[in-house]
Scaffold this motif. Structure first.
Motif, PDB file in Angstrom:
ATOM      1  N   ILE A  10      52.633 -22.028  20.888  1.00  0.00           N
ATOM      2  CA  ILE A  10      53.902 -21.882  20.728  1.00  0.00           C
ATOM      3  C   ILE A  10      55.049 -21.290  19.681  1.00  0.00           C
ATOM      4  O   ILE A  10      55.706 -20.377  19.369  1.00  0.00           O
ATOM      5  CB  ILE A  10      55.233 -23.231  21.617  1.00  0.00           C
ATOM      6  N   LYS A  11      54.392 -22.256  18.951  1.00  0.00           N
ATOM      7  CA  LYS A  11      55.738 -21.643  17.675  1.00  0.00           C
ATOM      8  C   LYS A  11      54.700 -23.036  16.500  1.00  0.00           C
ATOM      9  O   LYS A  11      54.470 -23.951  16.818  1.00  0.00           O
ATOM     10  CB  LYS A  11      57.127 -22.745  17.485  1.00  0.00           C
ATOM     11  N   LYS A  16      54.759 -28.838  11.655  1.00  0.00           N
ATOM     12  CA  LYS A  16      54.503 -29.018  12.694  1.00  0.00           C
ATOM     13  C   LYS A  16      53.297 -27.700  13.682  1.00  0.00           C
ATOM     14  O   LYS A  16      54.043 -26.641  13.263  1.00  0.00           O
ATOM     15  CB  LYS A  16      55.104 -30.122  13.672  1.00  0.00           C
ATOM     16  N   VAL A  25      53.568 -30.304  27.103  1.00  0.00           N
ATOM     17  CA  VAL A  25      53.478 -29.387  25.690  1.00  0.00           C
ATOM     18  C   VAL A  25      53.480 -30.622  24.337  1.00  0.00           C
ATOM     19  O   VAL A  25      54.320 -31.254  24.892  1.00  0.00           O
ATOM     20  CB  VAL A  25      55.044 -28.752  25.743  1.00  0.00           C
ATOM     21  N   LYS A  27      53.771 -31.478  21.016  1.00  0.00           N
ATOM     22  CA  LYS A  27      54.140 -31.569  19.207  1.00  0.00           C
ATOM     23  C   LYS A  27      53.783 -32.361  19.029  1.00  0.00           C
ATOM     24  O   LYS A  27      53.668 -32.675  18.367  1.00  0.00           O
ATOM     25  CB  LYS A  27      56.185 -31.697  19.823  1.00  0.00           C
ATOM     26  N   PRO A  56      63.410 -32.901  29.133  1.00  0.00           N
ATOM     27  CA  PRO A  56      61.450 -32.989  29.555  1.00  0.00           C
ATOM     28  C   PRO A  56      61.022 -34.490  29.694  1.00  0.00           C
ATOM     29  O   PRO A  56      60.978 -35.049  28.632  1.00  0.00           O
ATOM     30  CB  PRO A  56      60.963 -32.520  28.260  1.00  0.00           C
ATOM     31  N   THR A  72      55.844 -33.453  26.164  1.00  0.00           N
ATOM     32  CA  THR A  72      55.858 -34.207  27.217  1.00  0.00           C
ATOM     33  C   THR A  72      56.025 -32.674  28.200  1.00  0.00           C
ATOM     34  O   THR A  72      54.668 -32.335  28.373  1.00  0.00           O
ATOM     35  CB  THR A  72      57.781 -33.493  26.584  1.00  0.00           C
ATOM     36  N   LYS A  73      56.644 -32.663  29.611  1.00  0.00           N
ATOM     37  CA  LYS A  73      55.921 -32.413  30.444  1.00  0.00           C
ATOM     38  C   LYS A  73      56.770 -31.076  31.054  1.00  0.00           C
ATOM     39  O   LYS A  73      57.518 -30.507  30.371  1.00  0.00           O
ATOM     40  CB  LYS A  73      56.074 -32.993  31.883  1.00  0.00           C
ATOM     41  N   LYS A  74      55.418 -29.716  30.605  1.00  0.00           N
ATOM     42  CA  LYS A  74      56.143 -28.871  30.823  1.00  0.00           C
ATOM     43  C   LYS A  74      56.906 -28.291  31.422  1.00  0.00           C
ATOM     44  O   LYS A  74      57.584 -28.426  33.106  1.00  0.00           O
ATOM     45  CB  LYS A  74      55.286 -27.933  29.996  1.00  0.00           C
ATOM     46  N   VAL A  75      58.607 -27.372  31.009  1.00  0.00           N
ATOM     47  CA  VAL A  75      59.232 -27.549  32.411  1.00  0.00           C
ATOM     48  C   VAL A  75      59.575 -25.843  31.955  1.00  0.00           C
ATOM     49  O   VAL A  75      59.224 -25.149  31.091  1.00  0.00           O
ATOM     50  CB  VAL A  75      61.250 -27.098  31.227  1.00  0.00           C
ATOM     51  N   THR A  79      64.005 -19.834  27.637  1.00  0.00           N
ATOM     52  CA  THR A  79      65.311 -20.579  26.671  1.00  0.00           C
ATOM     53  C   THR A  79      65.711 -19.920  26.490  1.00  0.00           C
ATOM     54  O   THR A  79      66.075 -18.596  26.793  1.00  0.00           O
ATOM     55  CB  THR A  79      64.325 -21.144  25.173  1.00  0.00           C
ATOM     56  N   SER A 160      67.537 -21.959  21.533  1.00  0.00           N
ATOM     57  CA  SER A 160      66.025 -22.680  21.381  1.00  0.00           C
ATOM     58  C   SER A 160      65.993 -23.746  22.222  1.00  0.00           C
ATOM     59  O   SER A 160      64.482 -23.807  22.478  1.00  0.00           O
ATOM     60  CB  SER A 160      65.165 -21.557  20.355  1.00  0.00           C
ATOM     61  N   ASN A 161      66.901 -24.461  21.836  1.00  0.00           N
ATOM     62  CA  ASN A 161      66.571 -25.919  22.306  1.00  0.00           C
ATOM     63  C   ASN A 161      66.991 -26.326  24.711  1.00  0.00           C
ATOM     64  O   ASN A 161      67.366 -27.134  24.599  1.00  0.00           O
ATOM     65  CB  ASN A 161      66.861 -26.448  22.050  1.00  0.00           C
ATOM     66  N   ILE A 163      66.615 -24.984  27.952  1.00  0.00           N
ATOM     67  CA  ILE A 163      65.200 -24.516  29.086  1.00  0.00           C
ATOM     68  C   ILE A 163      66.635 -24.077  30.055  1.00  0.00           C
ATOM     69  O   ILE A 163      66.162 -25.097  31.122  1.00  0.00           O
ATOM     70  CB  ILE A 163      64.185 -24.863  29.327  1.00  0.00           C
ATOM     71  N   ASP A 174      63.911 -31.077  22.066  1.00  0.00           N
ATOM     72  CA  ASP A 174      64.158 -31.376  21.030  1.00  0.00           C
ATOM     73  C   ASP A 174      65.119 -32.227  20.597  1.00  0.00           C
ATOM     74  O   ASP A 174      66.021 -31.637  20.129  1.00  0.00           O
ATOM     75  CB  ASP A 174      64.462 -30.255  20.374  1.00  0.00           C
TER      76      ASP A 174
END
Ligand SMILES: Nc1ncnc2c1ncn2[C@@H]1O[C@H](COP(=O)(O)OP(=O)(O)O)[C@@H](O)[C@H]1O
Ligand SMILES: [Mg+2]
Length: 254
Positions: A10-11, A16, A25, A27, A56, A72-75, A79, A160-161, A163, A174
């Motif tokens: 994703i990023k 990271k 997801v 990180k 999340p 974390t569980k994907k949401v 965003t 971006s934080n 969703i 985040d």
């Protein structure tokens, strides 16, 4: 733990990589990331969740190829940044929703969250190479004089934080920089983020909207600017160093 072979990036950042692993997801931090920081982010997330904020679900903190990872569980959703980029005509609406959501976070409490003044004190004290002793002293005096509040502050509240799910509900990710304190400090961080991104017009209308909806003044929020700029320096923002230094010397917002 092992990440699935079909994971998608994703990023990627200097310290990271964030992966979409299907249902989750991950990180994954590089090896130099202190484990305490990773656990602190997980703890902040758990505490925000405990306070009733839509975040999340925390799945695990574990090692991936020798590096610490927060899973974390994907949401499912987009965003607020994606939404604003996709359709610039919706920018004003997205921004209003963004501010309302930030103010909603500030309505929540958790006594166990790190205290904002402690966090900023530590950060200001850590920038010994860039800020001389008298500047650090002035900043600490200013910080000490700010009112004490217990609002949960995300600390990196940027589009971006957030969703947004298909049903319109919003989930905030985040939580690395969260604390309990003054919502205006949180607003100052978001404003600084937009300025650092070169989104000057958006920054000004964000600040105006925040102040209107919260019933505070730009002058009050601006008292936090030098403090949050110094804290950003503590995060090692080398590229923006001169910009941040100019903010530290600014007495009041003009
Ligand atoms: N649980 C999640 N569900 C869906 N997307 C996520 C989730 N966690 C993170 N993301 C996506 O990954 C991006 C980066 O994750 P984030 O935790 O914000 O890392 P960073 O510290 O690099 O900003 C977010 O902007 C969001 O798009
Ligand atoms: Mg983020």
């Amino acid at each position: 733990m092992e990440l699935p072979k079909d994971k998608k990036v994703i990023k990627t950042r200097h310290n990271k990589v964030v992966y979409d692993c299907g249902d989750t997801v991950a990180k994954v931090f590089n090896a130099t990331k202190p484990p305490a920081d990773v656990f602190n982010e997980a703890l902040n997330l758990a505490r925000a969740d405990q306070a009733g904020i839509d975040v999340p679900q925390l799945i695990e903190v574990s090692k991936v190829d020798g590096s610490w990872a927060l899973v974390t569980k994907k949401v499912a959703g987009k965003t607020m940044r994606d939404l604003a980029d996709e359709d610039p005509s919706k920018l004003d609406d997205v921004m209003k929703d963004f501010v309302k959501l930030q103010l909603d976070v500030h309505q929540h409490r958790n006594d166990l969250m790190n205290r904002q003044k402690d966090k900023y004190t530590r950060m200001i004290n850590s920038v010994t190479e860039v800020l001389d002793e008298s500047t650090r002293y002035d900043l600490l005096m200013r910080l000490d004089g700010m009112p004490n509040h217990q609002k949960i502050c995300h600390g990196d509240f940027v589009p971006s934080n957030v969703i947004v799910r298909e049903d319109g509900t919003a989930c905030i990710c985040d939580w690395a920089h969260a604390s309990q304190g003054d919502g205006s400090a949180d607003c100052a961080v978001s404003y600084l983020h937009f300025k650092l991104n070169g989104q000057d017009d958006f920054a000004e209308s964000y600040l105006k909207t925040y102040c209107e909806l919260q019933g505070t003044t730009v002058e009050y929020v601006s008292q936090w600017f030098p403090i949050v700029a110094a804290a950003e320096l503590a995060r090692g923002r080398v590229v923006e160093k001169d910009f941040l230094l100019s903010w530290i010397s600014v007495g009041d917002y003009e």
